[in-house]
Enzyme design. Structure first.
Site, PDB file in Angstrom:
ATOM      1  N   GLU A   1      38.892  38.392  34.550  1.00  0.00           N
ATOM      2  CA  GLU A   1      38.050  39.067  35.769  1.00  0.00           C
ATOM      3  C   GLU A   1      38.633  40.658  35.698  1.00  0.00           C
ATOM      4  O   GLU A   1      37.487  41.328  35.883  1.00  0.00           O
ATOM      5  CB  GLU A   1      38.857  38.383  37.022  1.00  0.00           C
ATOM      6  CG  GLU A   1      38.118  39.004  38.172  1.00  0.00           C
ATOM      7  CD  GLU A   1      39.302  39.324  39.230  1.00  0.00           C
ATOM      8  OE1 GLU A   1      40.245  38.471  39.277  1.00  0.00           O
ATOM      9  OE2 GLU A   1      39.182  40.260  39.854  1.00  0.00           O
TER      10      GLU A   1
ATOM     11  N   ASP B   1      34.974  42.739  35.294  1.00  0.00           N
ATOM     12  CA  ASP B   1      34.815  43.662  36.255  1.00  0.00           C
ATOM     13  C   ASP B   1      33.880  44.742  35.896  1.00  0.00           C
ATOM     14  O   ASP B   1      33.070  45.530  36.164  1.00  0.00           O
ATOM     15  CB  ASP B   1      36.006  43.841  37.093  1.00  0.00           C
ATOM     16  CG  ASP B   1      35.784  45.034  37.980  1.00  0.00           C
ATOM     17  OD1 ASP B   1      35.065  45.007  39.210  1.00  0.00           O
ATOM     18  OD2 ASP B   1      36.463  46.121  37.620  1.00  0.00           O
TER      19      ASP B   1
ATOM     20  N   ASP C   1      35.145  36.305  41.499  1.00  0.00           N
ATOM     21  CA  ASP C   1      36.197  36.424  40.430  1.00  0.00           C
ATOM     22  C   ASP C   1      35.567  35.676  39.126  1.00  0.00           C
ATOM     23  O   ASP C   1      36.002  35.991  38.110  1.00  0.00           O
ATOM     24  CB  ASP C   1      37.501  35.847  40.864  1.00  0.00           C
ATOM     25  CG  ASP C   1      38.265  36.972  41.847  1.00  0.00           C
ATOM     26  OD1 ASP C   1      37.500  38.029  42.050  1.00  0.00           O
ATOM     27  OD2 ASP C   1      39.156  36.595  42.329  1.00  0.00           O
TER      28      ASP C   1
ATOM     29  N   GLU D   1      32.929  37.217  37.204  1.00  0.00           N
ATOM     30  CA  GLU D   1      33.362  38.496  36.498  1.00  0.00           C
ATOM     31  C   GLU D   1      34.272  37.904  35.359  1.00  0.00           C
ATOM     32  O   GLU D   1      34.274  38.410  34.106  1.00  0.00           O
ATOM     33  CB  GLU D   1      34.349  39.283  37.233  1.00  0.00           C
ATOM     34  CG  GLU D   1      33.420  40.052  38.331  1.00  0.00           C
ATOM     35  CD  GLU D   1      34.241  41.078  39.196  1.00  0.00           C
ATOM     36  OE1 GLU D   1      33.818  41.839  39.781  1.00  0.00           O
ATOM     37  OE2 GLU D   1      35.616  40.804  39.395  1.00  0.00           O
TER      38      GLU D   1
END
Lengths: 230, 230
Positions: A48, A52, A121, A124
């Site tokens: 994650e 991101d 999350d 990502e």
């Protein structure tokens, strides 16, 4: 790994992971890892962290390319609207990723599967795994299917919709005069239709209709963009 | 374009831009554009928008790879420390980018050339231009020279220094016992030297010295890492 997920990714997005363990990790929540310590699994948090940043770059690049004259301040605001938690949670649900994440029992019972932060999350983490497995181009192809069409449809800012995009495209070759003309409206008040043409320097370049003047103008701009591209 | 900058980039970083106008744009502040409207220049703000995301991804990727067992929370904190304004301003100064940015007179007189926010934006804009010109790999190579060595030297977190890195590397193959042994110290109090060895499971794997026990341990860890890599 869940066969349903593998099939879905392959059929809907033409994605096949070469490192299946990465995909598995992306769909493994820390609560599941904690409940199955003997399996020595890794949760999706580090993926994650990476995903991101992958998302941030690909969205930035898309905005940079698609809106060549929009100033930095507006791009920054738009980017923030796209990568925020509730937007990403929606994308995750739209891909039905929520069906496949492995959760611990506690998390499951407290409704984790529908919690926006968890879904954000997950989205990502999936992007992070995809990036490691298939590079920036692979992650970009996925976003082209899931995220970018929403941006050009104006889901994050009405200023970034088809009308703005058309203006961007036309103004690249200097100042132009763009005009939307209402041609016709018909039907009863509760189901009225509006027909609009868009003109550039008094030349008709697109047409469209919709249930409001605004929607008709968007349709006309989209039509002009399509003609312009082909 | 300033010939000094071109020469510097080529000789120090082996970077030659194929699209010179991108480099020029990266080194053009909005105050300069405003004072020279007749030139119809573009300022570096949109490149900064893009470069910000390029930096974020490359730093994330570096941390993800280099610290395979560090949890997400720590990685996120470290990333934030690296990409913050004053860190990036320092990098820009270290590359002497401040000498080459084109500023308007007002900005110049008010000390813009030394302002951290301006230098930070400049560093990001340069990265954005480099990314468009030479792709992610090109931007990564530049950061390998300027930013990444600082991370492994512990400039952003003492927990991420050579000792931590060595621990990371060794623990990848299971639990190990790492021990730093002070072997020798000599010299007068104001100029004392410490010699240290690092042992893994009672086997010597590195040695080093420094002006404090801590520095000697760092040197020993760096030595062990180097031996381990070659």
């Amino acid at each position: 790994m869940d066969q349903g997920l593998l099939k879905k990714l392959k059929e809907e997005y033409r994605i096949t992971f070469s490192k299946g363990e990465l995909l598995e990790q992306a769909f493994t929540h820390s609560s599941y890892v904690n409940e199955h310590r003997y399996l020595q699994l890794s949760d999706n948090e580090r993926l994650e962290f990476l995903g991101d940043a992958v998302l941030e770059l690909l969205v930035s690049q898309f905005l940079y390319r698609e809106y060549p004259t929009v100033p930095e301040g507006k791009l920054t605001k738009l980017r923030a609207a796209i990568v925020r938690e509730d937007s990403l949670a929606k994308f995750a649900k739209e891909c039905h990723f929520d069906q496949y994440i492995r959760l611990g029992k506690g998390e499951e019972h407290s409704g984790g599967r529908t919690r926006p932060a968890l879904l954000c999350d997950l989205f990502e983490a999936f992007l992070g795994a995809l990036y490691i497995d298939q590079g920036l181009a692979g992650a970009d192809l996925f976003l082209e299917k899931i995220v970018f069409p929403k941006i050009t449809a104006g889901a994050f800012s009405h200023e970034m919709d088809h009308k703005t995009k058309l203006q961007e495209v036309l103004q690249q070759s200097g100042d132009v005069n763009i005009e939307y003309r209402l041609i016709k409206e018909e039907g009863p008040a509760h189901n009225r239709q509006f027909w609009t043409e868009v003109h550039c320097n008094d030349q008709k370049i697109g047409e469209g209709y919709g249930k409001s003047k605004k929607l008709a103008e968007q349709a006309a701009a989209a039509n002009a963009l399509e003609r312009n591209l082909h």
